[in-house]
Design an enzyme around this catalytic site. Structure first.
Site, short mmCIF file in Angstrom:
data_model
loop_
_atom_site.label_atom_id
_atom_site.label_comp_id
_atom_site.label_asym_id
_atom_site.label_seq_id
_atom_site.Cartn_x
_atom_site.Cartn_y
_atom_site.Cartn_z
N ASP A 37 -8.51 9.12 -21.65
CA ASP A 37 -7.71 9.28 -22.87
C ASP A 37 -7.78 8.06 -23.77
OD1 ASP A 37 -6.83 11.74 -21.76
OD2 ASP A 37 -5.29 10.65 -20.64
N LYS B 267 -12.35 8.53 -26.38
CA LYS B 267 -13.82 8.66 -26.27
C LYS B 267 -14.34 9.74 -27.20
CE LYS B 267 -13.71 9.39 -21.86
NZ LYS B 267 -12.29 9.09 -21.61
N GLY C 194 -10.11 16.42 -21.45
CA GLY C 194 -9.65 17.06 -22.68
C GLY C 194 -10.01 16.15 -23.83
N HIS C 195 -10.86 16.61 -24.71
CA HIS C 195 -11.31 15.79 -25.83
C HIS C 195 -10.85 16.40 -27.13
CE1 HIS C 195 -14.88 14.32 -23.18
NE2 HIS C 195 -13.76 13.74 -22.90
N GLN D 138 -12.99 11.11 -18.40
CA GLN D 138 -12.04 10.25 -17.69
C GLN D 138 -12.33 8.77 -17.98
OE1 GLN D 138 -13.57 12.90 -15.39
NE2 GLN D 138 -12.08 14.12 -16.48
N THR E 151 -3.28 18.97 -19.84
CA THR E 151 -2.11 19.46 -19.10
C THR E 151 -0.82 19.39 -19.91
OG1 THR E 151 -1.79 17.23 -18.25
CG2 THR E 151 -3.08 18.75 -16.87
N ARG F 71 0.99 16.91 -20.17
CA ARG F 71 1.94 15.99 -19.52
C ARG F 71 2.16 14.74 -20.38
NH1 ARG F 71 -0.69 15.18 -13.68
NH2 ARG F 71 -2.56 15.31 -14.93
N ASP G 113 -3.72 1.04 -34.80
CA ASP G 113 -2.62 1.28 -35.75
C ASP G 113 -1.29 1.56 -35.05
OD1 ASP G 113 -4.13 3.58 -34.98
OD2 ASP G 113 -3.03 4.78 -36.44
P1 IMP Z 1 -8.46 15.64 -11.19
O1 IMP Z 1 -9.60 15.01 -11.91
O2 IMP Z 1 -7.94 16.87 -11.86
O3 IMP Z 1 -8.75 15.83 -9.72
O4 IMP Z 1 -7.23 14.59 -11.23
C1 IMP Z 1 -7.26 13.32 -10.58
C2 IMP Z 1 -6.56 12.27 -11.41
O5 IMP Z 1 -7.31 12.01 -12.60
C3 IMP Z 1 -5.14 12.67 -11.87
O6 IMP Z 1 -4.34 11.51 -11.91
C4 IMP Z 1 -5.39 13.17 -13.29
O7 IMP Z 1 -4.22 13.06 -14.10
C5 IMP Z 1 -6.48 12.22 -13.75
N1 IMP Z 1 -7.36 12.80 -14.79
C6 IMP Z 1 -8.32 13.72 -14.65
N2 IMP Z 1 -8.93 13.99 -15.81
C7 IMP Z 1 -8.35 13.20 -16.72
C8 IMP Z 1 -8.58 12.98 -18.12
O8 IMP Z 1 -9.46 13.59 -18.76
N3 IMP Z 1 -7.79 12.07 -18.72
C9 IMP Z 1 -6.84 11.37 -18.05
N4 IMP Z 1 -6.60 11.52 -16.75
C10 IMP Z 1 -7.36 12.43 -16.09
#
Ligand code: IMP
Length: 432
Positions: free
Chosen positions: A13, A16, A40-41, A217, A299, A301, A331
């Site tokens: 996050d 990228k 998620g981009h 990630q 998600t 979250r 910013d």
């Molecule tokens: P998983 O990749 O769904 O197995 O999640 C493993 C960990 O990586 C968890 O803490 C997720 O919240 C985190 N995670 C997975 N994908 C992302 C992403 O694209 N951005 C931020 N955190 C991520």
């Protein structure tokens, strides 16, 4: 001809997608090298606001070849939803290529991910899919094109998976014939996009094309180098581009690390410079209620937030051999009277001061408390600024300080969500 890898320097996050989108204009090939629909981009561009999970966002530029590489894991239903969404918007999908070697997230992977999660996963089946890949019982994209191949793999794997689902988790089993029919139909829909991405990339490099490898990630979620065990199941680090795309290190010219001007994390695990979520500084960093508030794209979250952590950032610089840095969301810091930077750790038991970590395992980070250095806020606008000279001097000093602490130049500064909201201090797609 330049091949450039973009990878996240923190916990994902970092922005990228914005930087990838910015650089995609000059790239001929854009390659996603690991992860799956956990990413998620979000991209804001002249055509609108797009949320991508699997397809490289470079697809928004006509004429680009966008590859979902061998190191990724694909949930077909999810991917087809993304493909059809882009089709409806009349986005040209001719350049989309999917590696036959990518692994397929099957329905039991998603169910098991949700039933067995211990790290706050995205619930997208990522861990169980990579587990089966490593156990050598995974199903690959190419298997969706052959009834006999898919049937024989399902016959081996599904009875065992069903046993686990029923006996260990009291969950419903899956019917082999139904799964076979469903996944063969996905194969039919995906077939036009499945291609020999290895030779495509080899020929592209030989023909002098610009190639952009796009990680998902971030370094601290890397299965080897991240805050293990609170990590994802693939290698987001820049080296992951080689194994995830199928090229050697001599095929990569530049390693660009993306860092947010502060830190965020979703999911569980250590976060030394974290600010309590109710603290007023956390509320300000998260930008609650604003369009670009810190809430997960995948998600929804609420992200945990904290100050920029130079100890972990220096670690990321080393693990990725970053040649340059893109610093995003500067910013967000405009509103602060006082900003903090984590410049070191104190070991809670031994009192040792740590500047350079040997690794970032959760067990070590949990023993560390941050040493915070105060930095005067600039209280002036950087939002949407497009040139270095127009930045307030305090913001320039903050960026220069981070650059000198990390010993890597900051080559791009992002000042807002749109492509135009960027300060480009070095053209990256010129021969290095
Ligand atoms: P998983 O990749 O769904 O197995 O999640 C493993 C960990 O990586 C968890 O803490 C997720 O919240 C985190 N995670 C997975 N994908 C992302 C992403 O694209 N951005 C931020 N955190 C991520």
């Amino acid at each position: 001809m330049v091949s450039l890898v973009i990878s996240g320097g923190q916990w994902g996050d970092e922005g990228k997608a914005k930087i990838t989108d910015l650089l995609s204009e000059e790239a001929d090939y854009i390659v996603r090298y690991q992860g799956g629909a956990n990413a998620g981009h979000t991209v804001s561009c002249p055509q609108g606001l797009f949320k991508f999970h699997l397809i490289p966002s470079g697809i928004l530029f006509p004429g680009k070849t966008c590859i979902i590489g061998p190191g990724t894991v694909i949930e077909p239903q999810f991917l087809l939803k993304e493909i059809n969404g882009l089709r409806e918007l009349k986005i040209d999908l001719n350049g989309l290529k999917i590696s036959p070697l990518a692994h397929v997230t099957m329905p039991w992977h998603t169910v098991l991910d949700k039933a067995t999660d211990t790290v706050g996963s995205t619930g997208r089946g990522i861990g169980p899919t990579y587990t089966d890949k490593a156990k050598r019982v995974g199903i690959q994209v190419q298997d969706l094109l052959s009834e006999s191949e898919l049937r024989s793999k399902l016959e081996k794997v599904l009875p065992k998976q069903n046993q686990v689902l029923i006996q260990m988790h009291e969950l419903e089993p899956f019917d082999l014939e139904e799964v076979l029919k469903q996944y063969l139909s996905y194969g039919v829909e995906l077939k036009p996009f499945i291609d020999d991405t290895l030779n495509l990339l080899y020929d592209a490099r030989k023909a002098g094309k610009n190639i952009l490898y796009e990680g998902a990630q971030g370094t601290l979620l890397d299965i080897t180098f991240g805050t293990y065990p609170f990590v994802t199941s693939s290698n987001p680090v820049s080296g992951g581009a080689c194994i995830g795309a199928g090229v050697g290190p001599s095929s990569v010219d530049y390693s660009l690390g993306i860092f947010k001007a502060f830190c965020t994390r979703v999911g569980d695990g250590p976060f030394p410079s974290e600010i309590h979520f109710e603290d007023e500084n956390a509320v300000k960093l998260r930008q609650d209620g604003k369009q670009w508030a810190e809430f997960g794209t995948t998600t929804g979250r609420m992200r945990r937030v904290g100050w920029f952590d130079t100890v972990l950032a220096r670690y990321a610089v080393r693990v990725n051999s970053f040649t340059g840095i893109a610093l995003t969301k500067i910013d967000t810091l405009d509103q602060f009277d006082e900003i903090f930077i984590c410049v070191g750790y104190r070991h809670k038991v031994t009192g040792e001061i740590i500047q350079n970590l040997p690794h970032a395992n959760a067990s070590l980070l949990e023993q560390c408390e941050p040493i915070l250095q105060s930095f005067p806020g600039w209280k002036a606008n950087t939002h949407e600024v497009q040139s270095w000279d127009e930045l307030p001097s305090g913001a320039k000093k903050y960026i220069d300080l981070l650059s000198s602490l990390l010993e890597v130049p900051v080559v791009i500064v992002s000042t807002g969500p749109d492509r135009a909201h960027s300060i480009i201090r070095k053209q990256l797609f010129v021969q290095v």
